[in-house]
Design a protein around this motif. Structure first.
Motif, PDB file in Angstrom:
ATOM      1  N   ALA A 385       3.620 -17.364   5.358  1.00 39.65           N
ATOM      2  CA  ALA A 385       2.396 -16.720   5.921  1.00 39.65           C
ATOM      3  C   ALA A 385       1.468 -15.914   4.915  1.00 39.65           C
ATOM      4  CB  ALA A 385       2.689 -15.796   7.011  1.00 39.65           C
ATOM      5  N   LEU A 386       0.228 -16.182   4.876  1.00 39.62           N
ATOM      6  CA  LEU A 386      -0.693 -15.555   4.024  1.00 39.62           C
ATOM      7  C   LEU A 386      -1.363 -14.524   4.932  1.00 39.62           C
ATOM      8  CD1 LEU A 386      -1.854 -18.455   1.757  1.00 39.62           C
ATOM      9  CD2 LEU A 386       0.070 -16.975   1.520  1.00 39.62           C
ATOM     10  N   GLY A 387      -1.172 -13.465   5.121  1.00 38.39           N
ATOM     11  CA  GLY A 387      -1.728 -12.309   6.017  1.00 38.39           C
ATOM     12  C   GLY A 387      -0.908 -11.794   6.861  1.00 38.39           C
ATOM     13  N   GLN A 388      -0.926 -10.515   7.360  1.00 37.62           N
ATOM     14  CA  GLN A 388      -0.162  -9.929   8.139  1.00 37.62           C
ATOM     15  C   GLN A 388      -0.330 -10.260   9.523  1.00 37.62           C
ATOM     16  OE1 GLN A 388       0.023  -5.560   7.931  1.00 37.62           O
ATOM     17  NE2 GLN A 388      -0.226  -5.699   5.589  1.00 37.62           N
ATOM     18  N   LYS A 389      -1.190 -10.781   9.982  1.00 33.98           N
ATOM     19  CA  LYS A 389      -1.355 -11.233  11.563  1.00 33.98           C
ATOM     20  C   LYS A 389      -0.604 -12.599  11.562  1.00 33.98           C
ATOM     21  CE  LYS A 389      -5.860  -8.773  12.586  1.00 33.98           C
ATOM     22  NZ  LYS A 389      -5.198  -7.865  13.488  1.00 33.98           N
ATOM     23  N   LEU A 400       2.821 -12.960   2.545  1.00 38.89           N
ATOM     24  CA  LEU A 400       2.090 -12.043   1.713  1.00 38.89           C
ATOM     25  C   LEU A 400       1.209 -11.044   2.606  1.00 38.89           C
ATOM     26  CD1 LEU A 400       0.466 -14.212  -1.026  1.00 38.89           C
ATOM     27  CD2 LEU A 400       2.374 -12.750  -1.358  1.00 38.89           C
ATOM     28  N   PRO A 401       1.483  -9.716   2.232  1.00 39.62           N
ATOM     29  CA  PRO A 401       0.868  -8.711   3.172  1.00 39.62           C
ATOM     30  C   PRO A 401      -0.486  -8.270   2.643  1.00 39.62           C
ATOM     31  CG  PRO A 401       2.527  -7.743   1.649  1.00 39.62           C
ATOM     32  CD  PRO A 401       2.534  -9.239   1.456  1.00 39.62           C
ATOM     33  N   ALA A 402      -0.977  -8.788   1.868  1.00 41.07           N
ATOM     34  CA  ALA A 402      -2.292  -8.523   1.150  1.00 41.07           C
ATOM     35  C   ALA A 402      -3.283  -8.524   2.169  1.00 41.07           C
ATOM     36  CB  ALA A 402      -2.718  -9.009  -0.011  1.00 41.07           C
ATOM     37  N   VAL A 403      -4.396  -7.779   2.075  1.00 40.55           N
ATOM     38  CA  VAL A 403      -5.621  -7.781   2.861  1.00 40.55           C
ATOM     39  C   VAL A 403      -6.760  -7.755   2.204  1.00 40.55           C
ATOM     40  CG1 VAL A 403      -4.588  -6.583   4.791  1.00 40.55           C
ATOM     41  CG2 VAL A 403      -6.076  -5.241   3.182  1.00 40.55           C
ATOM     42  N   GLU A 404      -7.887  -8.281   2.474  1.00 40.45           N
ATOM     43  CA  GLU A 404      -9.153  -8.675   1.789  1.00 40.45           C
ATOM     44  C   GLU A 404      -8.950  -9.055   0.392  1.00 40.45           C
ATOM     45  OE1 GLU A 404     -11.337  -4.786   2.045  1.00 40.45           O
ATOM     46  OE2 GLU A 404     -10.789  -4.539   4.319  1.00 40.45           O
ATOM     47  N   GLY A 405      -8.238  -9.891   0.352  1.00 43.66           N
ATOM     48  CA  GLY A 405      -8.030 -10.610  -1.137  1.00 43.66           C
ATOM     49  C   GLY A 405      -7.024  -9.805  -2.283  1.00 43.66           C
ATOM     50  N   GLY A 406      -6.781  -8.486  -1.754  1.00 45.81           N
ATOM     51  CA  GLY A 406      -5.720  -7.968  -2.434  1.00 45.81           C
ATOM     52  C   GLY A 406      -6.346  -7.175  -3.759  1.00 45.81           C
ATOM     53  N   GLY A 407      -7.712  -7.072  -3.857  1.00 49.03           N
ATOM     54  CA  GLY A 407      -8.391  -6.678  -5.061  1.00 49.03           C
ATOM     55  C   GLY A 407      -8.629  -7.829  -6.201  1.00 49.03           C
ATOM     56  N   HIS A 408      -8.433  -8.995  -5.602  1.00 45.12           N
ATOM     57  CA  HIS A 408      -8.354  -9.994  -6.724  1.00 45.12           C
ATOM     58  C   HIS A 408      -9.758 -10.850  -6.428  1.00 45.12           C
ATOM     59  CE1 HIS A 408      -4.699  -9.487  -8.226  1.00 45.12           C
ATOM     60  NE2 HIS A 408      -4.177  -9.220  -6.836  1.00 45.12           N
ATOM     61  N   ILE A 435       4.223  -4.467   8.308  1.00 44.58           N
ATOM     62  CA  ILE A 435       3.008  -4.592   8.954  1.00 44.58           C
ATOM     63  C   ILE A 435       2.844  -3.278   9.976  1.00 44.58           C
ATOM     64  CG2 ILE A 435       3.225  -7.238   9.145  1.00 44.58           C
ATOM     65  CD1 ILE A 435       3.862  -7.247  12.082  1.00 44.58           C
ATOM     66  N   ARG A 436       3.666  -2.567  10.299  1.00 46.78           N
ATOM     67  CA  ARG A 436       3.419  -1.149  10.982  1.00 46.78           C
ATOM     68  C   ARG A 436       2.672  -0.163  10.130  1.00 46.78           C
ATOM     69  NH1 ARG A 436       6.961   3.284  11.211  1.00 46.78           N
ATOM     70  NH2 ARG A 436       8.457   3.150   9.069  1.00 46.78           N
ATOM     71  N   ARG A 437       2.547  -0.386   8.771  1.00 47.54           N
ATOM     72  CA  ARG A 437       1.613   0.696   8.193  1.00 47.54           C
ATOM     73  C   ARG A 437       0.352   0.047   8.141  1.00 47.54           C
ATOM     74  NH1 ARG A 437       4.656   1.281   2.436  1.00 47.54           N
ATOM     75  NH2 ARG A 437       2.652   2.324   2.139  1.00 47.54           N
ATOM     76  N   LYS A 438      -0.576   1.009   8.214  1.00 45.09           N
ATOM     77  CA  LYS A 438      -2.136   1.200   8.219  1.00 45.09           C
ATOM     78  C   LYS A 438      -2.514   1.051   6.743  1.00 45.09           C
ATOM     79  CE  LYS A 438      -3.004   2.911  12.750  1.00 45.09           C
ATOM     80  NZ  LYS A 438      -3.847   3.961  13.497  1.00 45.09           N
ATOM     81  N   GLY A 439      -3.663   0.242   6.747  1.00 46.50           N
ATOM     82  CA  GLY A 439      -4.228   0.323   5.422  1.00 46.50           C
ATOM     83  C   GLY A 439      -3.430  -0.179   4.233  1.00 46.50           C
ATOM     84  N   TRP A 440      -3.183  -1.474   4.188  1.00 45.24           N
ATOM     85  CA  TRP A 440      -2.352  -2.119   3.055  1.00 45.24           C
ATOM     86  C   TRP A 440      -3.154  -1.724   1.870  1.00 45.24           C
ATOM     87  CZ3 TRP A 440      -3.214  -5.310  -1.003  1.00 45.24           C
ATOM     88  CH2 TRP A 440      -2.174  -5.606  -1.811  1.00 45.24           C
ATOM     89  N   GLY A 441      -2.489  -1.343   0.845  1.00 44.51           N
ATOM     90  CA  GLY A 441      -3.106  -0.979  -0.546  1.00 44.51           C
ATOM     91  C   GLY A 441      -3.525   0.522  -0.624  1.00 44.51           C
ATOM     92  N   GLY A 442      -3.502   1.253   0.537  1.00 44.34           N
ATOM     93  CA  GLY A 442      -3.938   2.554   0.384  1.00 44.34           C
ATOM     94  C   GLY A 442      -2.808   3.453   0.614  1.00 44.34           C
TER      95      GLY A 442
END
Length: 447
Positions: A385-389, A400-408, A435-442
């Motif tokens: 899966a590409l994405g948490q949902k 891959l748990p990244a969101v919004e392209g992961g900064g790439h 996936i229970r953590r809000k705001g991946w990368g923050g």
């Protein structure tokens, strides 16, 4: 008139060949799956250094933003306050006075005044006809050293007006001063939640054109942020930033270039050529980097072969573009999770309808998705899966748990993606814990 909501008899999935553009699924009651990695208005507001956020609404609405601030940790929680509206406040309270005196009390209790305050009123203030112009005028007179951003937390009107995310971005960048002399060597990247990686195509090309790239995600002080008012142009990749970009053009004369989060070589080359021209430079020969991407994708395909892949719209703003890249390189994309299709993704959507008509398109907000089986069939190859949902709805542990392209962005993003997919396909993860953590990368205090 009340209407009984009947349980859906089957999942609202469509073969992509049968899906309509741009809204494949009818609007209605919405469901929020338990995949929390996307950023919300609290996370975005916390990017502004030396600022404080104040939310004014009922307890039910406050719950989400309060928990977000708490999860970010003590340093961020101290930059968050709230005023709770109760039922009797609706008919007994002078709401202008409630807002003015409540916000005044909060600010006077802080150890020191913040440089900026993001005030989030709610739908109830719109329904009651609250005079917000008077409220902000009074607050600015009381606190002349504080910049007030007029944000809203009003999802009720977001289909007919600005979404809270769009409004917040516009109001944050409205804090930039209009009297600063423009510096042709400065260019802003606006509206992003995640900082671009050092090797991102956008950063490298901006530096090659002799430009210094300013980004709110990399500002360490409020003065750093104010310096963005000196830039002559703006770049942005986040579609929630269209409104802010138009407002900055009107108010500060900063021209803007939207760089959609595309994934195919042709799209990337077109975007980087536009960027180079926008910055007054020239685009380098991209063929060597494309060859590097090809090697990485070929190696990945040799590793995972026909392993099924699911993609969701939180991983990238343009999931159809990413799906087309993967399918054209022989990968087996079986599912896409997206409630709508962006204008920039229409051509890729049409291509998928013709070349991969059996891909299943799922909504993420439809209530019937609560009943989607989240376990794979016995003996089936593990889904990637590409994405948490996508990870949540499929129940996979390989994702891959990244969101919004992961900064790439760009060709660098493809090289990163191939390496990250290679690792994810080999290493199972604790999906529920991640996936229970809000705001991946923050920031998050959850382990």
């Amino acid at each position: 008139m009340l209407q009984r909501i009947q349980p859906a008899k089957k999942l609202p999935a469509l073969p992509i060949a049968e899906a309509a553009y741009p809204a494949p699924f009818a609007p209605g009651l919405e469901y929020s799956p338990a995949a929390r990695g996307t950023w919300n208005i609290v996370h975005t507001g916390m990017l502004l250094p030396e600022s404080h956020q104040i939310y004014i609404c009922a307890a039910g609405c406050l719950r989400g933003v309060v928990l977000t601030a708490a999860e970010m940790g003590d340093a961020y929680r101290r930059r968050f306050s709230a005023l709770e509206l109760r039922e009797d406040d609706l008919y007994r309270t002078d709401h202008e006075t409630f807002l003015i005196e409540g916000i005044t009390d909060i600010l006077r209790r802080l150890p020191r005044l913040p440089r900026a305050v993001l005030v989030f009123t709610a739908c109830v203030h719109h329904f009651l006809g609250c005079n917000l112009r008077y409220v902000y005028q009074t607050l600015r007179e009381r606190f002349p050293s504080v910049a007030f951003a007029e944000c809203v937390m009003d999802p009720i009107r977001q289909t007919k007006s600005l979404t809270p995310e769009e409004r917040e971005r516009r109001e944050i960048y409205r804090l930039l001063p209009s009297d600063r002399e423009k510096n042709r060597h400065l260019v802003n990247l606006i509206g992003s939640n995640l900082a671009l990686t050092a090797k991102s195509d956008i950063k490298e090309l901006a530096h090659a054109c002799g430009r210094e790239l300013l980004d709110l995600t990399e500002c360490h002080s409020y003065d750093d942020f104010l310096r963005m008012g000196e830039a002559s142009e703006n770049l942005y990749t986040n579609p929630f930033t269209h409104v802010a970009a138009r407002d900055l053009l009107r108010r500060l004369g900063q021209d803007a270039l939207f760089l959609p989060q595309v994934w195919r070589y042709e799209e990337i080359c077109d975007a980087l050529t536009q960027l180079a021209a926008f910055l007054g430079g020239s685009c380098p020969d991209l063929r060597p980097r494309i060859a590097t991407c090809e090697l990485a994708l070929n190696a990945l395909h040799g590793q995972i072969g026909a392993q099924p892949i699911a993609i969701d719209f939180t991983f990238t703003f343009l999931p159809m573009s990413l799906a087309r890249l993967l399918i054209s390189h022989g990968f087996h994309v079986t599912e896409i999770y997206a409630d709508a299709i962006a204008r920039e993704d229409e051509a890729n959507f049409r291509w998928l309808q013709h070349h991969a008509p059996d891909i299943l398109l799922y909504p993420t907000k439809h209530p019937a998705m609560r009943r989607k089986p989240r376990a794979q069939a016995d003996g089936a190859p593990p889904l990637l899966a590409l994405g948490q949902k996508a990870a949540y709805f499929t129940g996979t542990r390989y994702f891959l748990p990244a969101v919004e392209g992961g900064g790439h962005y760009g060709l660098e993003a493809i090289s990163w993606l191939a390496a990250a997919m290679s690792r994810a396909a080999l290493l199972p993860q604790d999906t529920e814990q991640i996936i229970r953590r809000k705001g991946w990368g923050g920031p998050s205090c959850l382990s």
